[in-house]
Motif scaffolding. Structure first.
Motif, short mmCIF file in Angstrom:
data_model
loop_
_atom_site.label_atom_id
_atom_site.label_comp_id
_atom_site.label_asym_id
_atom_site.label_seq_id
_atom_site.Cartn_x
_atom_site.Cartn_y
_atom_site.Cartn_z
N ARG A 286 10.02 5.18 23.02
CA ARG A 286 9.91 5.16 21.56
C ARG A 286 8.46 5.27 21.13
N ILE A 287 8.28 5.85 19.95
CA ILE A 287 7.00 5.81 19.26
C ILE A 287 7.25 5.28 17.85
N VAL A 288 6.22 4.69 17.28
CA VAL A 288 6.28 4.22 15.90
C VAL A 288 5.12 4.84 15.15
N VAL A 289 5.42 5.42 13.99
CA VAL A 289 4.41 6.05 13.16
C VAL A 289 4.30 5.27 11.85
N ARG A 290 3.12 4.77 11.57
CA ARG A 290 2.85 4.04 10.33
C ARG A 290 1.92 4.90 9.48
N ARG A 291 2.34 5.21 8.26
CA ARG A 291 1.60 6.21 7.48
C ARG A 291 1.91 6.03 5.99
N PRO A 292 1.07 6.61 5.12
CA PRO A 292 1.35 6.52 3.68
C PRO A 292 2.62 7.27 3.33
N ALA A 293 3.33 6.81 2.31
CA ALA A 293 4.56 7.47 1.91
C ALA A 293 4.30 8.84 1.33
N ASP A 294 3.15 9.01 0.67
CA ASP A 294 2.81 10.26 -0.01
C ASP A 294 1.82 11.05 0.85
N ILE A 295 2.15 12.29 1.16
CA ILE A 295 1.28 13.14 1.97
C ILE A 295 -0.09 13.30 1.33
N ASP A 296 -0.17 13.25 0.01
CA ASP A 296 -1.46 13.40 -0.67
C ASP A 296 -2.41 12.25 -0.35
N ASP A 297 -1.87 11.15 0.13
CA ASP A 297 -2.70 9.99 0.46
C ASP A 297 -3.10 9.96 1.94
N PHE A 298 -2.62 10.89 2.73
CA PHE A 298 -2.91 10.91 4.16
C PHE A 298 -4.31 11.46 4.40
N SER A 299 -5.12 10.70 5.13
CA SER A 299 -6.51 11.10 5.40
C SER A 299 -6.63 12.16 6.48
N GLY A 300 -5.60 12.32 7.32
CA GLY A 300 -5.67 13.21 8.47
C GLY A 300 -6.13 12.52 9.73
N TYR A 301 -6.58 11.28 9.61
CA TYR A 301 -7.08 10.49 10.74
C TYR A 301 -5.93 9.65 11.30
N HIS B 252 0.82 -1.22 0.00
CA HIS B 252 0.00 0.00 0.00
C HIS B 252 0.85 1.27 0.00
N ASN B 253 2.15 1.12 -0.25
CA ASN B 253 3.08 2.25 -0.25
C ASN B 253 3.05 2.96 1.10
N TYR B 254 3.16 2.16 2.16
CA TYR B 254 3.19 2.67 3.52
C TYR B 254 4.60 2.58 4.09
N ILE B 255 4.88 3.47 5.03
CA ILE B 255 6.18 3.55 5.67
C ILE B 255 6.00 3.45 7.18
N GLU B 256 6.97 2.81 7.82
CA GLU B 256 6.98 2.70 9.28
C GLU B 256 8.22 3.42 9.81
N ASP B 257 8.02 4.44 10.64
CA ASP B 257 9.13 5.21 11.21
C ASP B 257 9.16 5.05 12.72
N GLU B 258 10.34 4.77 13.26
CA GLU B 258 10.53 4.70 14.71
C GLU B 258 11.27 5.95 15.17
N PHE B 259 10.77 6.55 16.26
CA PHE B 259 11.41 7.71 16.86
C PHE B 259 11.65 7.44 18.34
N PHE B 260 12.68 8.06 18.88
CA PHE B 260 12.88 8.10 20.32
C PHE B 260 12.48 9.49 20.79
N ILE B 261 11.65 9.56 21.82
CA ILE B 261 11.22 10.85 22.35
C ILE B 261 11.61 10.95 23.82
N SER B 262 11.93 12.18 24.24
CA SER B 262 12.37 12.42 25.61
C SER B 262 11.62 13.61 26.18
#
Length: 468
Positions: free
Chosen positions: A108-123, A87-97
């Motif tokens: 840590r947090i993990v963000v799973r989202r579409p690669a293209d911002i135009d495909d992001f629903s905002g939800y 689905h052309n999705y990307i998984e990004d891991e971040f460390f937050i402090s």
């Protein structure tokens, strides 16, 4: 299967269709009750962010997208359509402090989202990592969620789960800790809620992916243990109003949780101030609970007939081989996504979800038996294609180990009865397609999951009925 699609012409099947809709709002659906002046509201602090953190064969990220799950062996591969890459999705891991409960933390947090911002629903669904070391809402709803461009935010907010990360890759996660996670016996850890609040605020105002990724609709989510975590956040002192956005609006726009009966009527009436959807499986009301809050302007309860607490259609390696009774093979993920789809429509389009019938019981007493239909399935509730066109009886629990107690079982109807109901596999397929088309038209089954109907037709045909 084209009949299922054409029968639902006009309903959005993906994020492209959703993006064509006018941007709606939740304002008309949220209770217009100002928080009392005594409420201690605060805008969360913004944590510091490091990442995305790269991953390699020698430095692997914890695979919470697919377990490890309690009691399972090494995860087997998902079908291609269930993988992010499809689905052309990307998984990004971040460390937050930051600081929570007056003490420093790094998690840590993990963000799973579409690669293209135009495909992001905002939800976005924000959920905490489950004690089974998996992101439950993501796992259950990812196929439909990715088809519609939704984002998923996973948060680790307990020392125990940081320990799980460190047990998986000690060097990668050596710097993580939550020092403020202290509490009196029987009390909710105050650091947990503060970390959730900070992440929710971060993702709506200063998203580490860039401001264009700021979330428009932040929905706190969870399943089973993490449904309780989500409810603890909403039910903390001063409730969701304990935190707010800069403009005074709600930090969390809604709550959707499953594998729970949800809050009591008193708590729902007195604490919750945003739309709430609860999806309760048959395991939940098998525990003797018979009193549930009534649906209202901003609350929906969906009791899914025949649905067990744990999913088996995909997670077949998770120790189910130790169960004594046959595994249920229920369309679990499709029904969980149905609730998410309702919530998205509620927030984005102002479309109130339908009110479903409740499960029927033989009286009001605690432990009153569930009323069964003519095929032995629970009567009433939200109905899936499998119980509308049945060839099995679904019940809970299964037997065996602890995990099996959260599973369901399915018993095929007698051969002579099936022969009368469905003289040929083709007849079964025709009835299943017709009833699924009706359920989609009426809003009770997501068209994103019509592939499950093909799988069910194949399952029926392979059971040994060859009278075609």
């Amino acid at each position: 299967m084209t009949k299922l699609v054409s029968a639902n012409a006009g309903r959005p099947l993906g994020h492209a269709a959703f993006k064509s809709l006018a941007m709606g709002g939740i304002a008309a659906l949220v209770l217009a009750i100002a928080a009392p002046a005594a409420f201690a509201q605060s805008v969360p602090a913004l944590p510091e962010v490091e990442g995305p953190i790269g991953s390699s064969a020698d430095d692997m990220q914890h695979p919470s997208r697919r377990g490890p799950t309690l009691g399972q062996d090494t995860p087997q591969a998902w079908p291609a359509y269930g993988e992010p890459e499809f689905h052309n999705y990307i998984e990004d891991e971040f460390f937050i402090s930051g600081e929570a409960n007056g003490a420093p933390y790094t998690t840590r947090i993990v963000v799973r989202r579409p690669a293209d911002i135009d495909d992001f629903s905002g939800y976005a669904s924000i959920e905490t990592l489950h004690p089974a070391q998996s992101a439950q809402m993501w796992m259950a709803t990812r196929v439909g969620g990715m088809m519609n461009g939704h984002a998923y935010i996973e948060v680790v907010n307990t020392p125990g789960l940081i320990g799980s990360l460190q047990a998986y890759n000690g060097e990668r996660y050596a710097g993580l800790s939550i020092e403020g996670a202290v509490t009196e016996e029987g009390q909710t850890d105050p650091a947990q809620n503060e970390i959730i609040a900070q992440v929710a605020y971060l993702m709506q105002t200063a998203n580490p992916l860039g401001d264009e990724w700021n979330v428009e609709h932040m929905v706190i989510s969870g399943a089973s243990a993490t449904s309780r975590t989500a409810m603890n956040f909403m039910e903390q002192e001063n409730g969701n109003a304990a935190y707010q956005m800069d403009d005074g609006s709600s930090l969390i726009d809604a709550m959707y949780v499953w594998d729970t009966n949800g809050p009591s009527q008193d708590v729902l009436d007195s604490v919750y101030d945003v739309p709430v959807i609860i999806l309760a499986t048959q395991t939940e009301w098998d525990d003797g609970t018979r009193t549930f809050p009534a649906d209202s302007e901003d609350y929906r309860l969906y009791q899914v007939a025949g649905m067990p607490h744990l999913e088996s259609r995909e997670m077949y390696e998770a120790g189910w081989n130790e169960c004594t009774l046959p595994i249920d093979n229920f369309m679990f993920n499709a029904m969980v996504f149905m609730g998410l789809d309702y919530m998205h429509g509620w927030l984005e389009e102002g479309q109130e979800p339908p009110m479903a019938e409740r499960i029927e019981f033989e009286g009001d007493a605690e432990n009153a038996a569930i009323v069964l239909d003519e095929h032995g399935n629970a009567a009433g509730g939200m109905r899936s294609p499998q119980v509308e066109v049945p060839w099995e009886t679904f019940s809970t629990p299964n037997e065996g180990n602890f995990v099996c107690g959260l599973m369901g079982t399915a018993t095929p109807l007698p051969d002579d009865q099936l022969a009368q109901m469905y003289p040929t596999p083709a007849e079964y397929a025709a009835q299943l397609v017709a009833q699924t088309s009706r359920l989609i038209d009426e809003g009770w089954f997501p068209p994103e999951y019509i592939f499950e109907i093909s799988a069910e037709i194949e399952r029926f045909a392979s059971r040994g009925n060859t009278n075609d």
